[in-house]
Design a protein around this motif. Structure first.
Motif, PDB file in Angstrom:
ATOM      1  N   THR A  87      -9.090  -7.065  15.964  1.00  8.85           N
ATOM      2  CA  THR A  87      -9.119  -8.121  16.974  1.00  8.85           C
ATOM      3  C   THR A  87      -9.001  -9.513  16.367  1.00  8.85           C
ATOM      4  N   SER A  88      -9.128  -9.612  15.067  1.00 10.42           N
ATOM      5  CA  SER A  88      -9.087 -10.913  14.402  1.00 10.42           C
ATOM      6  C   SER A  88      -7.661 -11.427  14.289  1.00 10.42           C
ATOM      7  N   ASN A  89      -7.439 -12.661  14.713  1.00  6.68           N
ATOM      8  CA  ASN A  89      -6.111 -13.262  14.573  1.00  6.68           C
ATOM      9  C   ASN A  89      -5.700 -13.390  13.114  1.00  6.68           C
ATOM     10  N   MET A  90      -6.676 -13.498  12.234  1.00  7.04           N
ATOM     11  CA  MET A  90      -6.383 -13.636  10.810  1.00  7.04           C
ATOM     12  C   MET A  90      -5.910 -12.310  10.206  1.00  7.04           C
ATOM     13  N   TYR A  91      -6.477 -11.178  10.691  1.00  5.62           N
ATOM     14  CA  TYR A  91      -6.294  -9.919   9.978  1.00  5.62           C
ATOM     15  C   TYR A  91      -5.572  -8.812  10.744  1.00  5.62           C
ATOM     16  N   LYS A  92      -5.432  -8.933  12.053  1.00  8.11           N
ATOM     17  CA  LYS A  92      -4.993  -7.784  12.838  1.00  8.11           C
ATOM     18  C   LYS A  92      -3.571  -7.338  12.498  1.00  8.11           C
ATOM     19  N   GLU A  93      -2.671  -8.264  12.208  1.00  6.51           N
ATOM     20  CA  GLU A  93      -1.317  -7.850  11.836  1.00  6.51           C
ATOM     21  C   GLU A  93      -1.325  -7.173  10.469  1.00  6.51           C
ATOM     22  N   ALA A  94      -2.078  -7.742   9.521  1.00  2.51           N
ATOM     23  CA  ALA A  94      -2.117  -7.179   8.173  1.00  2.51           C
ATOM     24  C   ALA A  94      -2.686  -5.763   8.175  1.00  2.51           C
ATOM     25  N   VAL A  95      -3.761  -5.525   8.952  1.00  4.00           N
ATOM     26  CA  VAL A  95      -4.363  -4.189   8.922  1.00  4.00           C
ATOM     27  C   VAL A  95      -3.437  -3.150   9.554  1.00  4.00           C
ATOM     28  N   PHE A 132     -12.114   3.710  -9.027  1.00  2.00           N
ATOM     29  CA  PHE A 132     -12.072   4.014  -7.601  1.00  2.00           C
ATOM     30  C   PHE A 132     -11.293   2.896  -6.934  1.00  2.00           C
ATOM     31  N   SER A 133     -11.205   2.913  -5.630  1.00  2.00           N
ATOM     32  CA  SER A 133     -10.467   1.872  -4.923  1.00  2.00           C
ATOM     33  C   SER A 133     -11.225   1.409  -3.687  1.00  2.00           C
ATOM     34  N   PHE A 134     -11.049   0.126  -3.377  1.00  2.56           N
ATOM     35  CA  PHE A 134     -11.527  -0.447  -2.125  1.00  2.56           C
ATOM     36  C   PHE A 134     -10.378  -0.446  -1.117  1.00  2.56           C
ATOM     37  N   ALA A 135     -10.717  -0.376   0.154  1.00  8.85           N
ATOM     38  CA  ALA A 135      -9.725  -0.612   1.201  1.00  8.85           C
ATOM     39  C   ALA A 135      -9.434  -2.104   1.272  1.00  8.85           C
ATOM     40  N   GLY A 136      -8.157  -2.437   1.329  1.00  8.08           N
ATOM     41  CA  GLY A 136      -7.765  -3.836   1.411  1.00  8.08           C
ATOM     42  C   GLY A 136      -6.619  -4.036   2.372  1.00  8.08           C
ATOM     43  N   ILE A 137      -6.361  -5.302   2.690  1.00  6.52           N
ATOM     44  CA  ILE A 137      -5.189  -5.698   3.468  1.00  6.52           C
ATOM     45  C   ILE A 137      -4.557  -6.883   2.751  1.00  6.52           C
ATOM     46  N   TYR A 138      -3.254  -7.017   2.890  1.00  7.34           N
ATOM     47  CA  TYR A 138      -2.583  -8.067   2.124  1.00  7.34           C
ATOM     48  C   TYR A 138      -1.480  -8.724   2.936  1.00  7.34           C
ATOM     49  N   ASN A 139      -1.055  -9.887   2.469  1.00  9.92           N
ATOM     50  CA  ASN A 139       0.108 -10.583   2.999  1.00  9.92           C
ATOM     51  C   ASN A 139       1.026 -10.944   1.842  1.00  9.92           C
ATOM     52  N   THR A 140       2.305 -10.982   2.110  1.00  9.64           N
ATOM     53  CA  THR A 140       3.279 -11.522   1.167  1.00  9.64           C
ATOM     54  C   THR A 140       3.490 -12.976   1.541  1.00  9.64           C
TER      55      THR A 140
END
Length: 238
Positions: A87-95, A132-140
Motif C-alpha cells: 500500500t506504500s507509494n514508496m514501495y508498492k511498485e518495487a515489491v 543467508f539472505s534478507f528479502a529486499g526490494i530495489y529500484n534501478t
C-alpha cells in the motif's frame, strides 16, 4: 528495524552458496560491519537476473528523486515494513516488480537493559556464521546504479527479547522460500504469504558486542567488532 549488517565471506564462498556470479567482482570486499547510514553497497540477487549478484546501494531511491541528497535527508528507506509494502507509494511498485535477495552472514540489533539508557548491540547469526539472505526490494535509479531496501517485520519471540524497544526483525528468508520470493509471477496474495511465512526456520544465535559499533570516527570494519562482550545474564532467562 535493521540498519547494521555483515558480509564477511570470500567471493568464492558467496558464489558457491548462491550459484550466482558477481557481475562486478572488483567492487566486492568482505565487511564485518555495514552501517546503512553510510549507504554502502549491499550485494543482491535480483528477480530478473537470478544468476547474477549486483551491488546495490543501501537506501532505496524513488524514481522521482531528482536530488539524491535532499531525498535521503527527507526519507529513511533503509528498511521497508512488510505490513505496508503493498500500500506504500514508496514501495508498492518495487515489491511487485523488483524483488531481490540481500546477502549477509549476520546483522546487529539494539538491546536496552533500561529503556531510557544506551543500547547494547547484539550480533545475530546462524550456526557457523553461514550465509543467508534478507528479502529486499530495489529500484534501478540510473544505468548501473541500483538502490535497495531491506524488508522488516514484527519480531518473533527470540528477536523481541533482543530488539526489545521496537520489537522488529529483518526478514531473513528461509532457503526453501528464496526462489519463491524471486518468482516474477508472484501475485499480491503470494507476496503476502511469503512475507508472512518465509522467515528462516534455522534458529539464530546472538551475543552482545562492543558499543563502539555506534561511535563515529572508529573503524568498525574489523573482526574484533564481532567478538562477544560481557552479556546480560538475564536475557533469554527471564
Amino acid at each position: 528495524m535493521c540498519y547494521e549488517t555483515s558480509l564477511s565471506k570470500k567471493l568464492k564462498s558467496i558464489e558457491k552458496y548462491t550459484g550466482a556470479v558477481m557481475r562486478y567482482p572488483e567492487v566486492y570486499e568482505p565487511w564485518y560491519h555495514f552501517s546503512g547510514f553510510s549507504h554502502p553497497n549491499m550485494f543482491c540477487i535480483p528477480m530478473d537476473e537470478p544468476d547474477t549478484i549486483l551491488p546495490m546501494e543501501w537506501g532505496l531511491l524513488a524514481p522521482w528523486a531528482d536530488d539524491i541528497m535532499k531525498f535521503r535527508k527527507k526519507y529513511n528507506t533503509l528498511n521497508a515494513k512488510a505490513e505496508t509494502l503493498l500500500t506504500s507509494n514508496m514501495y508498492k511498485e518495487a515489491v511487485r516488480e523488483r524483488r531481490c535477495l540481500i546477502l549477509a552472514d549476520g546483522f546487529f540489533e539494539p538491546h536496552y537493559e533500561k529503556m531510557s539508557g544506551p543500547a547494547t548491540p547484539y550480533y545475530c547469526y546462524l550456526e557457523d556464521r553461514k550465509l543467508f539472505s534478507f528479502a529486499g526490494i530495489y529500484n534501478t535509479y540510473d544505468e548501473g546504479y541500483w538502490t535497495v531496501s531491506l524488508i522488516t517485520r514484527e519480531a518473533n519471540d527470540f528477536f523481541a527479547e533482543i530488539h526489545n524497544k521496537k520489537k522488529r526483525m529483518p526478514l531473513a528468508v528461509d532457503r526453501n522460500f528464496e526462489g519463491e520470493w524471486l518468482d516474477p509471477d508472484l501475485n499480491d496474495k503470494g507476496i503476502e504469504e511469503v512475507l508472512a511465512t518465509s522467515f528462516m526456520r534455522e534458529p539464530f544465535k546472538a551475543h552482545p558486542v562492543t558499543r563502539d559499533l555506534y561511535k563515529r570516527g572508529i573503524n568498525t570494519n574489523t573482526p574484533e567488532i564481532l567478538e562477544k562482550v560481557e552479556e546480560n545474564p538475564n536475557l533469554f532467562n527471564e
